[in-house]
Enzyme design. Structure first.
Site, PDB file in Angstrom:
ATOM      1  N   SER A  63      35.357  47.912  45.207  1.00 37.61           N
ATOM      2  CA  SER A  63      35.312  47.071  43.781  1.00 37.61           C
ATOM      3  C   SER A  63      36.540  46.448  43.843  1.00 37.61           C
ATOM      4  CB  SER A  63      35.296  47.950  42.762  1.00 37.61           C
ATOM      5  OG  SER A  63      35.758  47.318  41.349  1.00 37.61           O
ATOM      6  N   TYR A  73      37.654  55.773  37.684  1.00 39.55           N
ATOM      7  CA  TYR A  73      37.121  54.853  38.352  1.00 39.55           C
ATOM      8  C   TYR A  73      37.849  54.273  39.382  1.00 39.55           C
ATOM      9  CZ  TYR A  73      34.226  50.960  39.442  1.00 39.55           C
ATOM     10  OH  TYR A  73      33.171  50.045  39.825  1.00 39.55           O
TER      11      TYR A  73
END
Length: 249
Positions: A143, A156
């Protein structure tokens, strides 16, 4: 018509929706045989049907990537059916963002189990086969959060930084010695179900702002993956960072 991936066998995790679904369809259209896995078997059935309608070869299995035995069985059954695995797309992931002070420990555990352990388990299941035949391609979905850190994303981001680091470690260990290419895909905001996992009420504003953005589509990420796996054998596409034009960070 001959496609670049004709005869290749690809495994896609988290294939019941979003990026995983789009990738499975894109790889099938490009000629690959695709093994799709996810926890939601009803959604997998729909993806399987869609691939079959375009003439693709597909097998499906209920898959919980947090269980090593599931990952091993999925790979074993794929090899039993088609004799090989050429591509692994480690896509399964979740993003229950929250401020650390709110101590959502169960969500931290979920992210570590799915986003990190799931990637390790699936890579571990395919690597012995790829090493033995000295070829293969592992695609890990990291990501933009694997490069930057933002408030409410500390856990995260940590998991996605881990995926990015793991991908580079795999490249160094396996690319030169065993001809196994490794790619880390790093999407920005994509219109998927990821935001649905956010339970922290203080992030409602963030979620709403994201919905108003002209986001990437799952097919955009699938096309990036397709570019990497269709690249010539002498070319190892290590990282692809892809953001919406309107995303600043």
């Amino acid at each position: 018509m001959f496609n670049m991936l004709t005869g290749k066998v690809a495994i896609i995790t988290g294939a019941s929706s979003g990026i995983g679904q789009a990738t499975a369809i894109a790889l099938a259209k490009a000629g690959a045989k695709v093994a799709i896995g996810a926890r939601r078997i009803d959604r997998l059935e729909q993806v399987k049907s869609e691939i079959e309608k375009i003439g693709g070869e597909v097998m499906m299995q209920k898959l919980d990537v947090t269980k090593k035995s599931d990952c091993d069985t999925f790979v074993d059954q794929t090899i039993r059916k088609w004799g090989t695995v050429d591509i692994l797309v480690n896509n399964a992931g979740l993003m229950p963002l929250s401020f650390f002070k709110n101590l959502k420990v169960s969500e931290w555990d979920q992210m570590v189990d799915v986003n990190i352990k799931g990637v390790l388990y699936c890579a571990g299941a395919v690597v012995p086969h790829m090493v033995s035949k000295k070829s293969g391609h592992i695609v890990n979905i990291s990501s933009v959060a694997g490069r930057i850190v933002f408030p409410a994303g500390s856990v995260y981001c940590a998991t996605k930084h881990a995926v990015a680091a793991f991908s580079e470690g795999l490249r160094q260990e396996f690319s030169v010695r065993y001809n196994i290419r490794v790619t880390s895909i790093e999407p920005g905001v994509v219109a998927t179900e990821l935001n649905d996992t956010i339970t922290d009420d203080s992030l409602k504003g963030f979620v709403e702002a994201t919905k108003k953005m002209t986001s990437l589509q799952s097919e955009d990420i699938a096309n990036a993956i397709l570019f990497a796996v269709e690249s010539p054998s002498h070319m190892n596409v290590n990282e692809i960072l892809i953001r919406p034009t309107t995303q600043e960070r």
